[in-house]
Design a protein around this motif. Structure first.
Motif, mmCIF file in Angstrom:
data_model
loop_
_atom_site.group_PDB
_atom_site.id
_atom_site.type_symbol
_atom_site.label_atom_id
_atom_site.label_comp_id
_atom_site.label_asym_id
_atom_site.label_seq_id
_atom_site.Cartn_x
_atom_site.Cartn_y
_atom_site.Cartn_z
ATOM 1 N N GLY A 145 4.434 -6.881 18.197
ATOM 2 C CA GLY A 145 4.004 -5.593 17.670
ATOM 3 C C GLY A 145 3.045 -4.917 18.631
ATOM 4 N N ALA A 146 2.812 -3.620 18.408
ATOM 5 C CA ALA A 146 1.886 -2.882 19.275
ATOM 6 C C ALA A 146 1.128 -1.824 18.490
ATOM 7 C CB ALA A 146 2.647 -2.236 20.430
ATOM 8 N N GLY A 147 1.078 -1.970 17.164
ATOM 9 C CA GLY A 147 0.333 -1.030 16.334
ATOM 10 C C GLY A 147 -1.091 -1.515 16.115
ATOM 11 N N GLY A 148 -1.698 -1.027 15.018
ATOM 12 C CA GLY A 148 -3.094 -1.371 14.748
ATOM 13 C C GLY A 148 -3.321 -2.856 14.550
ATOM 14 N N ALA A 149 -2.403 -3.517 13.842
ATOM 15 C CA ALA A 149 -2.584 -4.949 13.588
ATOM 16 C C ALA A 149 -2.458 -5.749 14.876
ATOM 17 C CB ALA A 149 -1.557 -5.429 12.562
ATOM 18 N N ASN A 169 6.963 -5.772 21.961
ATOM 19 C CA ASN A 169 7.185 -4.740 20.948
ATOM 20 C C ASN A 169 8.551 -4.104 21.136
ATOM 21 O OD1 ASN A 169 6.098 -3.185 18.722
ATOM 22 N ND2 ASN A 169 6.095 -1.416 20.103
ATOM 23 N N ARG A 170 9.135 -3.610 20.031
ATOM 24 C CA ARG A 170 10.430 -2.917 20.119
ATOM 25 C C ARG A 170 10.334 -1.768 21.112
ATOM 26 N NH1 ARG A 170 12.414 0.374 14.908
ATOM 27 N NH2 ARG A 170 10.308 1.194 15.169
ATOM 28 N N ASP A 171 9.321 -0.918 20.947
ATOM 29 C CA ASP A 171 9.103 0.217 21.848
ATOM 30 C C ASP A 171 8.232 -0.286 22.997
ATOM 31 O OD1 ASP A 171 8.163 2.444 23.170
ATOM 32 O OD2 ASP A 171 7.817 3.616 21.346
ATOM 33 N N ARG A 174 5.015 1.539 24.041
ATOM 34 C CA ARG A 174 3.835 1.309 23.186
ATOM 35 C C ARG A 174 3.149 -0.021 23.551
ATOM 36 N NH1 ARG A 174 4.024 1.724 16.740
ATOM 37 N NH2 ARG A 174 1.814 2.187 16.603
ATOM 38 N N THR A 206 4.097 -6.965 13.442
ATOM 39 C CA THR A 206 4.859 -5.754 13.133
ATOM 40 C C THR A 206 4.854 -5.586 11.617
ATOM 41 O OG1 THR A 206 7.093 -6.626 12.694
ATOM 42 C CG2 THR A 206 6.449 -6.410 15.019
ATOM 43 N N SER A 207 5.379 -4.454 11.160
ATOM 44 C CA SER A 207 5.425 -4.225 9.703
ATOM 45 C C SER A 207 6.685 -4.806 9.075
ATOM 46 C CB SER A 207 5.315 -2.726 9.421
ATOM 47 O OG SER A 207 6.242 -2.016 10.211
ATOM 48 N N LEU A 208 7.524 -5.479 9.867
ATOM 49 C CA LEU A 208 8.763 -6.031 9.321
ATOM 50 C C LEU A 208 8.482 -7.250 8.450
ATOM 51 C CD1 LEU A 208 11.104 -5.814 12.444
ATOM 52 C CD2 LEU A 208 11.093 -4.333 10.425
ATOM 53 N N LEU A 231 1.289 -11.830 9.789
ATOM 54 C CA LEU A 231 0.255 -11.034 9.108
ATOM 55 C C LEU A 231 0.787 -10.394 7.835
ATOM 56 C CD1 LEU A 231 -1.701 -9.280 12.009
ATOM 57 C CD2 LEU A 231 -2.177 -11.434 10.841
ATOM 58 N N GLY A 254 -0.055 -13.845 5.819
ATOM 59 C CA GLY A 254 -1.244 -13.039 6.060
ATOM 60 C C GLY A 254 -2.287 -13.062 4.954
ATOM 61 N N LEU A 258 -6.015 -11.415 4.915
ATOM 62 C CA LEU A 258 -6.342 -10.406 3.896
ATOM 63 C C LEU A 258 -7.670 -10.748 3.212
ATOM 64 C CD1 LEU A 258 -5.178 -7.894 2.340
ATOM 65 C CD2 LEU A 258 -4.413 -9.535 0.614
HETATM 66 P P1 NDP Z 1 1.702 0.118 12.584
HETATM 67 O O1 NDP Z 1 2.479 1.153 11.854
HETATM 68 O O2 NDP Z 1 0.519 0.542 13.399
HETATM 69 O O3 NDP Z 1 2.694 -0.674 13.592
HETATM 70 C C1 NDP Z 1 3.949 -1.083 13.155
HETATM 71 C C2 NDP Z 1 4.541 -2.086 14.125
HETATM 72 O O4 NDP Z 1 5.772 -2.584 13.565
HETATM 73 C C3 NDP Z 1 4.899 -1.500 15.488
HETATM 74 O O5 NDP Z 1 4.738 -2.481 16.479
HETATM 75 C C4 NDP Z 1 6.404 -1.170 15.317
HETATM 76 O O6 NDP Z 1 7.131 -1.171 16.504
HETATM 77 C C5 NDP Z 1 6.850 -2.337 14.480
HETATM 78 N N1 NDP Z 1 8.077 -2.021 13.769
HETATM 79 C C6 NDP Z 1 8.211 -1.211 12.679
HETATM 80 N N2 NDP Z 1 9.504 -1.148 12.318
HETATM 81 C C7 NDP Z 1 10.203 -1.919 13.199
HETATM 82 C C8 NDP Z 1 11.584 -2.256 13.342
HETATM 83 N N3 NDP Z 1 12.510 -1.780 12.497
HETATM 84 N N4 NDP Z 1 11.938 -3.102 14.339
HETATM 85 C C9 NDP Z 1 11.011 -3.591 15.195
HETATM 86 N N5 NDP Z 1 9.674 -3.299 15.112
HETATM 87 C C10 NDP Z 1 9.288 -2.480 14.117
HETATM 88 O O7 NDP Z 1 1.304 -0.977 11.507
HETATM 89 P P2 NDP Z 1 0.048 -1.970 11.555
HETATM 90 O O8 NDP Z 1 -0.020 -2.534 12.932
HETATM 91 O O9 NDP Z 1 -1.142 -1.312 11.015
HETATM 92 O O10 NDP Z 1 0.480 -3.099 10.500
HETATM 93 C C11 NDP Z 1 1.534 -4.014 10.781
HETATM 94 C C12 NDP Z 1 1.669 -4.999 9.625
HETATM 95 O O11 NDP Z 1 0.561 -5.887 9.594
HETATM 96 C C13 NDP Z 1 1.707 -4.328 8.250
HETATM 97 O O12 NDP Z 1 2.748 -4.918 7.485
HETATM 98 C C14 NDP Z 1 0.361 -4.641 7.645
HETATM 99 O O13 NDP Z 1 0.395 -4.704 6.242
HETATM 100 C C15 NDP Z 1 0.099 -6.013 8.261
HETATM 101 N N6 NDP Z 1 -1.331 -6.332 8.265
HETATM 102 C C16 NDP Z 1 -1.762 -7.348 7.462
HETATM 103 C C17 NDP Z 1 -3.090 -7.668 7.421
HETATM 104 C C18 NDP Z 1 -3.554 -8.750 6.514
HETATM 105 O O14 NDP Z 1 -4.703 -8.705 6.079
HETATM 106 N N7 NDP Z 1 -2.741 -9.734 6.225
HETATM 107 C C19 NDP Z 1 -4.090 -6.979 8.244
HETATM 108 C C20 NDP Z 1 -3.520 -5.941 9.070
HETATM 109 C C21 NDP Z 1 -2.194 -5.643 9.048
HETATM 110 P P3 NDP Z 1 7.428 0.217 17.309
HETATM 111 O O15 NDP Z 1 6.161 0.521 18.061
HETATM 112 O O16 NDP Z 1 8.566 -0.129 18.207
HETATM 113 O O17 NDP Z 1 7.747 1.270 16.282
#
Ligand code: NDP
Length: 291
Positions: A145-149, A169-171, A174, A206-208, A231, A254, A258
Motif C-alpha cells: 500500500g501507499a496511502g495513509g496507513a 503498491n498497485r499505483d 504513489r 491497502t484497503s482491500l 491492518l 488490525g 485499532l
Molecule cells: P488510503 O485510501 O489512503 O489508501 C488505500 C490503499 O489501498 C492504496 O495503497 C491503494 O492503492 C490501495 N488499494 C485500494 N483499492 C485497491 C485495489 N482494488 N487493488 C489494489 N490496491 C488497492 O487508505 P488508508 O491507507 O488510510 O487505509 C488503508 C486500510 O488500512 C483501511 O482499510 C483502513 O481501515 C486500514 N487501517 C486500519 C487501522 C487499524 O487500526 N487497524 C489503522 C489505519 C488504517 P492505489 O494507490 O494503487 O490506489
C-alpha cells in the motif's frame, strides 16, 4: 454528509467525538470509545460521520464542529480517504503528522487551535514490538500500500529500527512518492521477484479485504514471511490472512492496532494517560472480532 448524527454547531453543545471517513458504518471505533467513556463516567458521545470521498471540503467543517463541542473539549478520529485532507486542515501538527502527511486524531487546544496527531504510527509500533517471535529492530519489512496507513507503517518501521523497508503498491507512482518522502536509502521500492521469505514481516496496509469479494492485495507462491499483519479487520479475519497463513505465516489482523491507536487518541483528547480498566473495556469490545 453525516451518518448517524449531526456535527455539533457550537461550543455549548454536548461533548462529542466522532469518526470522519467513508466508509464508517463498519468501524468498531464508536463502540470502543463509548465503552471507554462509560468506564470513565464521561458524559460524551462518539458518532460515525460519513463524508463522501468526493466532498473533502466537509472534512474541515466536521473536524472544527467536533473539536469545539463541549466547550472546546471535543475531538475525533479520521479514517480513509480523508487523513491527508485532515492533516492539511490542522493549525498544529505533531511530528508523526509531519512525517506521514496524514492525521487520524484531532482536538482543540486552549487557544482554540485545531491540533492533530497520527496515533496509527505509535499503535503499529507497539504491535510490532509486542509480536511474539518478531524483533522489528533490524527486521526486513514489506509494506503493501501507499496511502495513509502505509505511510504510518513506514514511519513506525523506521522508529523500530528496521534494517530494510520495501513498499509495494498497485499505483507505482504513489509508491515512489511515499519512498521519496524519506532520506535516500531508508525506504525502497519493492523489487518484483524478491523472495517473500527474505522478509521477516509483511504488513498489509491497502484497503482491500474489508469486503469478502475484494481481490487479494498480494499473493505468495512459496514460503511467506514469518509474520503477516493485516491492518484491515473483519469478523473471522480477511481472505488475505487465510492466504498468508496457508503459506506459513503467523498472521494477525488490525484489531490490536485499532485498540492501541484508540487508547492513544483518548489520551490526546483527555490530556492524560487512561487507567488500565479503560483499556480493558475497549479491548472487550474488540474481543471476538478477530479469528
Ligand atoms: P488510503 O485510501 O489512503 O489508501 C488505500 C490503499 O489501498 C492504496 O495503497 C491503494 O492503492 C490501495 N488499494 C485500494 N483499492 C485497491 C485495489 N482494488 N487493488 C489494489 N490496491 C488497492 O487508505 P488508508 O491507507 O488510510 O487505509 C488503508 C486500510 O488500512 C483501511 O482499510 C483502513 O481501515 C486500514 N487501517 C486500519 C487501522 C487499524 O487500526 N487497524 C489503522 C489505519 C488504517 P492505489 O494507490 O494503487 O490506489
Amino acid at each position: 454528509m453525516s451518518e448517524g448524527a449531526s456535527v455539533p454547531r457550537s461550543g455549548r453543545d454536548r461533548l462529542t467525538f466522532g469518526l470522519i471517513g467513508d466508509p464508517v458504518a463498519h468501524s468498531l471505533s464508536p463502540a470502543m470509545h463509548r465503552a471507554a467513556f462509560r468506564e470513565l463516567a464521561l458524559e460524551a458521545e462518539y458518532v460515525p460521520i460519513r463524508v463522501a470521498a468526493d466532498a473533502p471540503g466537509f472534512v474541515a467543517d466536521a473536524m472544527r464542529g467536533l473539536a469545539s463541542s463541549g466547550g472546546g473539549m471535543g475531538g475525533g478520529n479520521v479514517t480513509l480517504p480523508h487523513k491527508s485532507a485532515a492533516a492539511r486542515t490542522l493549525d498544529v501538527r505533531s511530528e508523526a503528522v509531519g512525517r506521514t502527511g496524514a492525521c487520524n486524531c484531532f482536538w482543540q487546544d486552549e487557544e482554540g487551535r485545531l491540533c492533530g496527531d497520527n496515533t496509527d504510527v505509535e499503535g503499529i509500533l507497539r504491535v510490532l514490538e509486542s509480536t511474539r517471535g518478531l524483533d522489528p529492530g533490524g527486521a526486513s519489512i514489506l509494506v503493501l500500500g501507499a496511502g495513509g496507513a502505509a505511510a504510518a507503517t513506514v514511519v513506525a518501521a523506521l522508529q523500530a529500527g528496521a534494517a530494510n523497508i520495501s513498499v509495494r503498491n498497485r499505483d507505482r507512482r504513489r509508491a515512489e512518492e511515499l519512498v521519496g518522502r524519506f532520506p535516500l536509502g531508508q525506504v525502497r521500492l519493492f523489487e518484483a521477484g524478491s523472495p517473500d521469505a527474505d522478509f521477516d514481516v509483511v504488513i498489509q496496509a491497502t484497503s482491500l479485504g474489508m469486503n469478502p469479494e475484494d481481490p487479494l492485495p498480494y499473493t505468495f507462491s512459496g514460503q511467506a514471511p514469518a509474520h503477516a499483519l493485516d491492518l484491515v479487520y473483519r469478523p473471522g479475519g480477511t481472505r488475505w490472512m487465510a492466504h498468508a497463513r496457508g503459506h506459513g505465516a503467523d498472521v494477525e489482523d488490525g484489531t490490536r492496532v485499532l485498540l492501541e491507536q484508540g487508547v492513544l487518541s483518548l489520551e490526546r483528547w483527555l490530556g492524560k494517560p487512561v487507567p488500565a480498566a479503560v483499556r480493558t473495556a475497549m479491548q472487550s469490545v474488540l474481543d471476538g472480532v478477530s479469528d
